[in-house]
Motif scaffolding. Structure first.
Motif, PDB file in Angstrom:
ATOM      1  N   HIS A 146       3.992  -0.844   4.494  1.00 33.75           N
ATOM      2  CA  HIS A 146       3.402   0.458   4.831  1.00 33.75           C
ATOM      3  C   HIS A 146       2.858   0.470   6.076  1.00 33.75           C
ATOM      4  O   HIS A 146       2.418  -0.587   6.802  1.00 33.75           O
ATOM      5  CB  HIS A 146       2.134   0.529   3.668  1.00 33.75           C
ATOM      6  N   TYR A 147       2.264   1.564   6.594  1.00 37.69           N
ATOM      7  CA  TYR A 147       1.548   1.642   7.667  1.00 37.69           C
ATOM      8  C   TYR A 147       0.037   1.391   7.469  1.00 37.69           C
ATOM      9  O   TYR A 147      -0.599   1.113   8.426  1.00 37.69           O
ATOM     10  CB  TYR A 147       1.724   3.268   8.304  1.00 37.69           C
ATOM     11  N   GLU A 189       1.516   8.370   2.171  1.00 35.40           N
ATOM     12  CA  GLU A 189       3.011   7.526   2.339  1.00 35.40           C
ATOM     13  C   GLU A 189       3.144   6.735   1.173  1.00 35.40           C
ATOM     14  O   GLU A 189       2.522   5.890   0.519  1.00 35.40           O
ATOM     15  CB  GLU A 189       2.755   6.686   3.547  1.00 35.40           C
ATOM     16  N   ASN A 190       4.408   7.120   0.408  1.00 34.96           N
ATOM     17  CA  ASN A 190       4.937   6.559  -0.752  1.00 34.96           C
ATOM     18  C   ASN A 190       6.203   5.975  -0.716  1.00 34.96           C
ATOM     19  O   ASN A 190       7.118   6.566  -0.332  1.00 34.96           O
ATOM     20  CB  ASN A 190       4.675   7.573  -1.880  1.00 34.96           C
ATOM     21  N   ARG A 204      14.850   9.380   2.453  1.00 40.90           N
ATOM     22  CA  ARG A 204      14.080  10.150   2.534  1.00 40.90           C
ATOM     23  C   ARG A 204      14.135  10.889   1.179  1.00 40.90           C
ATOM     24  O   ARG A 204      15.091  11.711   0.780  1.00 40.90           O
ATOM     25  CB  ARG A 204      14.174  11.140   3.647  1.00 40.90           C
ATOM     26  N   ASN A 245      -2.051  -2.908   4.413  1.00 40.03           N
ATOM     27  CA  ASN A 245      -0.718  -2.362   4.268  1.00 40.03           C
ATOM     28  C   ASN A 245       0.538  -3.301   3.941  1.00 40.03           C
ATOM     29  O   ASN A 245       1.662  -3.107   4.054  1.00 40.03           O
ATOM     30  CB  ASN A 245      -0.484  -1.714   5.978  1.00 40.03           C
ATOM     31  N   HIS A 298      -2.471   7.414   2.984  1.00 42.16           N
ATOM     32  CA  HIS A 298      -2.216   8.516   3.923  1.00 42.16           C
ATOM     33  C   HIS A 298      -1.010   9.252   3.381  1.00 42.16           C
ATOM     34  O   HIS A 298       0.008   9.593   4.168  1.00 42.16           O
ATOM     35  CB  HIS A 298      -1.979   7.955   5.184  1.00 42.16           C
ATOM     36  N   MET A 311       7.215  11.356   1.405  1.00 41.59           N
ATOM     37  CA  MET A 311       6.206  11.681   2.369  1.00 41.59           C
ATOM     38  C   MET A 311       5.448  13.011   1.641  1.00 41.59           C
ATOM     39  O   MET A 311       6.001  14.174   1.951  1.00 41.59           O
ATOM     40  CB  MET A 311       6.675  12.054   3.738  1.00 41.59           C
ATOM     41  N   SER A 318       1.764   3.395  -3.209  1.00 42.37           N
ATOM     42  CA  SER A 318       1.348   4.504  -2.578  1.00 42.37           C
ATOM     43  C   SER A 318      -0.067   4.089  -1.360  1.00 42.37           C
ATOM     44  O   SER A 318      -0.788   3.421  -1.755  1.00 42.37           O
ATOM     45  CB  SER A 318       0.574   5.570  -3.515  1.00 42.37           C
ATOM     46  N   SER A 319       0.095   4.574  -0.278  1.00 44.36           N
ATOM     47  CA  SER A 319      -1.060   4.376   0.586  1.00 44.36           C
ATOM     48  C   SER A 319      -2.000   5.349   0.617  1.00 44.36           C
ATOM     49  O   SER A 319      -1.711   6.547  -0.014  1.00 44.36           O
ATOM     50  CB  SER A 319      -0.729   4.309   1.941  1.00 44.36           C
ATOM     51  N   ILE A 362      11.249   6.978   0.659  1.00 49.22           N
ATOM     52  CA  ILE A 362      10.053   7.002   1.041  1.00 49.22           C
ATOM     53  C   ILE A 362       9.725   8.575   0.764  1.00 49.22           C
ATOM     54  O   ILE A 362      10.615   9.576   1.035  1.00 49.22           O
ATOM     55  CB  ILE A 362      10.058   6.844   2.676  1.00 49.22           C
TER      56      ILE A 362
END
Length: 1284
Positions: A404-405, A428-429, A484, A762, A426, A450, A423-424, A448
């Motif tokens: 992750h970022y 981002e999953n 995506r 991350n 932000h 988003m 899941s983060s 990913i």
């Protein structure tokens, strides 16, 4: 120790986001991931993760000093390595370069000399890094911010280019004097935007050679620039160019080309390594011959790739030679077969490569950074890489570094653990699929998501092909077939968004049509919603709709179906009235093979657990109605934990539940199905628990992962031990995350086959089931185990499962259970194998776990009138055989006796038995010694007497670890017909001078039935107490003599105590007639005064003197905490067990105490003394809370411990059932209740490792005829018939 699968974070999509250097014997690779600096060393070892306060940008390593510079916002941070090496090597921040606000955020950073760094962005600047801090040496404002920049290795030239710029600026330095630094520049024009540039690497910075610059631009042409001596304004000129589309022909109009130059330095190192590692076969020799031919031309090599992974290599001669020669290109190979694992269709890929610096490294390594978010590490046999023949694996993928970022907040998996969603914070999953790679389990990102806002809850369908997420306003279905994810359906949740959601879960179902599932949400107001989810094939690229997997649905339809989410049902969660729902938890499906049936019963897999505000935990299964109109719930188990405020909880489908209290410092582990507490542990406030996750071994033995801030500790279940009362769980592995990252653990989760995924910051770490077992073996004393122990499953398996027949726990339980002949044979066979066997080199006996005994011999029923021989009367003969005295070591090994015990223990003190710890072997020796001591009394004791005497002998041998014998052992003596003999043996063990402490330990005033014997022993103890003190103090024995109502004896003792300061007062006081109210009152007043002075025993004596036996009992129970003393003085004072105070003591003190502590043995004894044999039997197998006074009773955790469920209760049950005879009908015992009780005991035996006793119990148990008649009048023969 196996290294974890490493996912150290997604690299930032920047041109200079990673850097490599060979420093101090280490090949370092560092890159920026989100706001982290990741430092790796070859081969893929994570050395350190450094947290930054802003996202990281360009990074560069200074190869002579190991210093690392990284852009972080408007600053450049410089980290220097510590003096430590190896695992202790760490980088710490030493300097910070603060840029002006006008300079903006830099895009590039590049070391020149060891003390100079070139920073580029809106402004380019050169900084000196001195001991007193960074100093700006020179700077220049740019019209177009530099996007890519590089400083030449001699710090003489710098090249910069802006985004979409076709002009490269080359900056030439006038002087190395740090006090007078200046640059001029010239342009290198390109026809299209420049996308990359780099300087050719010399063999060393000090090497005197020309600076060669490589550039590549959007036209796909690699250009090579060299210095010129011309007086023209440009001092670099294009020396040569290479059209990459000529190297690999176009396949489409949208083709992409990527290139990397292997500098001659790395080419030479890789070639030398290849020669050093060359094999002797003909094919290898031919490849080496080709490589040497190429090396003879001293080239640089250009590797070219297309977007499909096709690969070619071109040799470039005469670059950088001292004598300028004509530029020359030559083909090395072209491979039309696409590389495996090549990053497909990436617009931008940057490369790093290096030849072997040490003999241990592979010949050549190539690093690819694709801007989709991954770094790939390839290695190569260099002769194979440059072979002109077709090769299957020119580059071998060794690692993929991604993640992750931003920090991972939650992990969700499928029921079978074969797909994962991380899941983060932000939005981002990432969907991951675990795969075996690089010698461990790695996670491959497949899609990913988003999401527009943070995902609150999520469930995974079809092994990650579809994801359902709950966000602030919608329930969304995502198609994750592509890289995506696409949003394909949604249902607005409207007013539901204002409620607190407790859980969102997928309902496991059987027999649904293809592509259909049901998602269920439960909210804090106890309302719930069911959605029908149709995962259509409208968005599947291959046009094929996969049937639901992993227990979601079955079917194989290919008919076109549109994806949808439809709300189909609202429901009220069925918690009982008065309960307030505080949490609903998804159950971790463990040990589940994904096979579902359509039935809905207590054996169906649990889907959720609910927790109420009163601490009640319930497990639930659920099914949809056939017409999908409603959801039906069934409670499968429950347990009252008494924990009313909790922070965290997690249940498993094995009906285990882990609960963390509100302070996050106390862990409890419960068995919901059996309704007992198995483990409890408290931690400090600095070790707060943050996460819980369940898995199990292939043998269904549970493992719990407990996550803290900086570590994860693994716990496994252990065998129950009712003899030593040892814990039922133990920690066997600790994963310290501080060695990898300073970030806290965000979440952890188990995947298939014992793989644990830990999200920290991350980064994701996968720890497969392999482990370094040496620490666990030492800590858990498993040195004597013969089985190979390489994984967590191996460790857990040897700590559970069946015990060897000679294990002390099995021996003890078999003795209590009544298995006389098998125990005798076990010990005799053990002696044979030790006597004639040859030990191993480690001095471990070469014996089998079964000792050659057939299971059928152990489980052979021993019948008397068609009833198993469990009673005291019918088993005495069998016990006589166990302790036979006729034994001749040289002639006969068929009989156990005292000589066998002595001989066996001589061997056991010299040699270790396999599968036993040293402590367990000591226990076995003590047990054999105790059995040998009991042997001489075998003919005079009944079976219960033997049980008590053996327990007493073992207690004496282990006295330092036990306060007193448990009430279980007192019950054996209580129900024995050999009490006088037992009393004599116990007294002799104490040299006929038994003190009160010893009497309490052995429990004689609990089990003695004869009132005369009770009085005699009580008076004997009084005399011993008086005579053992010096000077002899009548105060010490006052309570005893007054309980015996022998005031005159006490007066005589006071007359002899002339030394005592209270003699005259006591003589005068005791001379009064305490039958008179006046003196009774005086005695009671003195008792209360003594209470205030905390002279409790003396106060109790004065209560007796005042005729208040009840007050004396209360002092013993509540102030002295000695309930046995209360029993003794009451029995003596009231001359038996029929007095009102003794009855009150049993009803209001003993029974509540037994209930509070869960002691069924004590409860049965109390009811028996109350002449309630029916309740004495009933409390053995069911709760007796309705039979006692529970007002203001504080139930302790002790009453919920597994230790209260002693399996030997089945023997007491059998004896009491037999004693009741015809009166058994007064006890409400149905065959089903008895069957459940027997199965419960069998499960306990199984958990203890005494599987053979569980088998014997279920195989041979017979029900009382009058109770087991079914409606047809037939008699049920066994428990298996009952459960049909």
């Amino acid at each position: 120790m196996a290294s974890p699968g490493l996912h150290p974070g997604k690299p930032n999509p920047l041109h200079q986001a990673l850097s490599t250097a060979y420093w101090n014997g280490l090949r370092l690779l560092t890159y920026a991931s989100g706001n982290n600096l990741v430092i790796l060393s070859h081969p893929g070892i994570l050395h350190q993760t450094i947290y930054l306060d802003r996202d990281g940008g360009a990074v560069d390593i200074e190869e002579n000093t190991g210093k690392i510079a990284i852009v972080s916002g408007p600053k450049v941070l410089i980290f220097a390595p510590s003096n430590d090496r190896g695992a202790l090597l760490r980088w710490t921040q030493k300097w910070t370069v603060h840029l002006d606000l006008d300079d903006g955020v830099p895009n590039g950073v590049s070391w020149g000399t060891e003390e100079e760094i070139f920073i580029s962005g809106k402004t380019i600047s050169l900084w000196g890094i001195f001991k007193d801090g960074p100093h700006r040496l020179w700077s220049k404002k740019l019209a177009i911010p530099a996007m890519i920049a590089a400083f030449s290795f001699d710090a003489y030239l710098a090249a910069t280019v802006g985004k979409n710029d076709r002009l490269v600026k080359v900056w030439r330095r006038f002087s190395y004097d740090t006090s007078n630094v200046d640059f001029d520049f010239s342009y290198l024009a390109h026809p299209r935007a420049v996308t990359g540039l780099r300087w050719r690497r010399p063999f060393s910075r000090s090497q005197s050679m020309e600076n060669i610059l490589y550039t590549i631009c959007a036209d796909g042409i690699l250009r090579i620039w060299a210095p010129t001596d011309s007086v023209e304004s440009s001092y670099m000129q294009m020396w040569a160019s290479l059209d990459l589309f000529d190297v690999i022909p176009r396949s489409t109009s949208l083709d992409l080309r990527y290139s990397f130059i292997i500098d001659n330095k790395d080419f030479t190192r890789a070639t030398e390594s290849a020669v050093r590692n060359a094999k002797g076969d003909d094919l290898s020799k031919e490849k080496m011959k080709k490589l040497i031919e190429i090396a003879s031309r001293n080239p640089d090599v250009c590797l070219v790739f297309d977007q499909l992974g096709r690969m070619a290599a071109i040799g470039i001669e005469n670059i950088g030679s001292r004598v300028r020669k004509a530029f020359s290109l030559f083909d090395i190979f072209y491979d039309d077969t696409p590389m495996k694992n090549f990053p497909r269709d990436c617009e931008q890929i940057t490369f790093l490569g290096f030849g072997a610096s040490t003999p241990e490294e592979p010949d050549f390594a190539l690093i690819m950074h694709d801007f989709h978010g991954a770094i790939r590490h390839y290695v190569s046999n260099f002769s194979q890489l440059l072979s002109t023949a077709d090769e299957d694996c020119r580059l071998i993928l060794r690692h993929i570094w991604t993640g992750h970022y931003k920090s991972v907040q939650s992990l969700v998996r499928t029921a079978d653990g074969r797909a994962l969603l991380s899941s983060s914070n932000h939005a981002e999953n990432i969907v991951w699929v675990p795969r075996k790679r690089f010698g461990t389990i790695m996670l491959d990102p497949t899609s990913i998501i988003m999401a527009p806002d943070k995902v609150q809850r999520a469930v995974i369908l079809e092994s990650g092909k579809y994801i359902v997420t709950m966000q602030s306003q919608d329930l969304v279905l995502w198609d994750c077939h592509g890289s995506r994810a696409r949003r394909v359906a949604a249902d607005p949740i409207g007013s539901l968004s204002r409620k607190t959601i407790l859980n969102l879960f997928l309902l496991p179902e059987f027999g649904l049509s293809s592509g259909v599932a049901h998602v269920v949400a439960v909210f804090s107001d106890q309302q719930g919603v069911v959605w029908e989810v149709k995962a259509g094939n409208d968005g599947v690229s291959n046009g094929v709709a996969n049937g639901m997997k992993n227990g979601l649905a079955n079917g194989h339809g290919t008919k076109s179906q549109k994806s949808s989410i439809t709300k189909i049902s609202l429901f009220q969660f069925p918690v009982p009235n008065g309960d307030t729902l505080v949490n609903v938890l998804s159950v971790d499906p463990v040990g589940w093979n994904a096979v579902l049936t359509g039935s809905m019963d207590a054996y169906a897999r649990d889907v959720i657990s609910s927790i109420s505000d009163n601490g009640m935990v319930r497990s639930w299964t659920a099914r949809m109605a056939p017409d999908n109109s409603a959801i039906h719930w069934l409670q499968t188990a429950k347990v009252s934990t008494g924990i009313k405020s909790l922070q965290l909880a997690k249940g498993s489908s094995m009906k285990k539940m882990a609960i963390v209290d509100f302070d996050s410092t106390r862990l409890t582990i419960w068995d919901i199905g059996e309704e007992h507490l198995e483990y409890e542990e408290s931690f400090t406030e600095f070790s707060a628990i943050k996460d819980l996750d369940w898995t199990c071994t292939p043998d269904s033995q549970s493992i719990l992962a407990v996550g803290f801030h900086d570590k994860v500790r693994l716990y496994c279940q252990l065998r129950f031990d009712y003899t030593k009362e040892l814990p039922a769980w133990a920690s066997f592995r600790e994963i310290d995350m501080r060695q990898y990252t300073p970030r806290n653990v965000g979440d952890s989760i188990w995947l298939d086959d014992g793989t644990l995924v830990i999200g920290s910051g991350n980064q994701l770490f996968t720890h497969d089931k392999r482990m370094d077992t040496s620490i666990a073996i030492k800590a858990l004393h498993l040195d004597t185990h013969k089985l190979p122990l390489h994984s967590i499953f191996d460790i857990v398996s040897v700590l559970n499962g069946p015990l060897p027949l000679y294990h002390p726990q099995l021996i003890a339980q078999a003795i209590f259970y009544g298995k006389a002949d098998p125990v005798r044979k076990i010990l005799v066979n053990l002696l044979k194998e030790l006597k004639f066997g040859v030990p191993t080199d480690n001095n471990i006996a070469d014996v089998t776990s079964t000792l050659g005994i057939d299971i059928d011999e152990f489980t052979q029923p021993q019948l008397s009138n068609n009833i198993p021989v469990y009673s005291a009367r019918s088993r005495s003969e069998k016990y006589s055989k166990l302790f036979s005295s006729a034994y001749d070591v040289e002639e006969d090994y068929s009989t156990f006796n005292e000589k066998v015990a002595t001989s066996l223990n001589e061997y056991l003190t010299q040699i270790s038995l396999p599968y036993l710890t040293s402590h367990q072997q000591i226990s076995l020796v003590a047990m054999i010694e105790g059995m040998g001591q009991v042997e001489e009394h075998r003919r005079s004791l009944d079976e219960n007497g033997i049980r008590y005497l053996l327990s007493f002998r073992l207690f004496v041998l282990h006295k330092e670890s036990m306060l007193q014998m448990p009430y279980r052992d007192h019950n054996w003596a209580f129900h024995s017909q050999s009490q006088e003999i037992l009393l004599d043996l116990v007294s002799k063990s104490y040299n006929n001078r038994m003190t009160w402490q010893q009497a309490r330990e052995s429990g004689i005033f609990v089990w003695l039935k004869s009132s005369d014997s009770v009085k005699q022993q009580f008076e004997s103890i009084a005399r011993i107490i008086y005579t053992d003190s010096e000077p002899r103090n009548p105060v010490d024995c006052t309570l005893f003599y007054l309980a015996l109502k022998k005031k005159q004896v006490l007066l005589g003792l006071w007359r002899m105590a002339s030394w005592h300061k209270e003699q005259q007062l006591m003589l005068k006081f005791l001379a009064n007639n305490f039958a008179e109210p006046r003196w009774k009152t005086a005695a009671l007043k003195n008792a209360f005064v003594l209470l205030s002075k905390q002279r409790y025993e003396y106060a109790a004596a004065f209560f007796l003197l005042g005729g208040s036996l009840k007050d004396a009992v209360n002092v013993c129970v509540r102030n002295m905490n000695d309930i046995q003393l209360a029993m003794a003085i009451t029995r003596v004072y009231e001359d038996g067990t029929d007095g009102p105070v003794f009855k009150d003591l049993l009803e209001n003190e003993v029974l509540p105490f037994a209930y509070r502590t869960g002691d069924r043995w004590l409860a049965s004894w109390a009811f028996f003394n109350l002449k309630r044999q029916d309740l004495a039997l009933k409390c053995v197998f069911s709760s007796f809370e309705n039979e006692i006074n529970l007002q203001d009773l504080d139930i302790s955790m002790e009453s919920k411990l597994f230790l209260v469920e002693d399996p030997v209760l089945v023997v007491l049950y059998q004896q009491l059932r037999e004693q009741l005879g015809k009166n058994l009908k007064t006890v409400d015992i149905t065959p089903q209740v008895e069957a459940q009780f027997v199965l419960h005991i069998a499960k306990l035996y199984d958990r203890m490792g005494c599987d053979i006793l569980a088998l014997d119990l279920t195989k041979n148990w017979k029900f009382v005829d009058k109770l087991v008649e079914n409606s047809g009048g037939q008699v049920v023969d066994s428990i298996f018939d009952m459960m049909k």
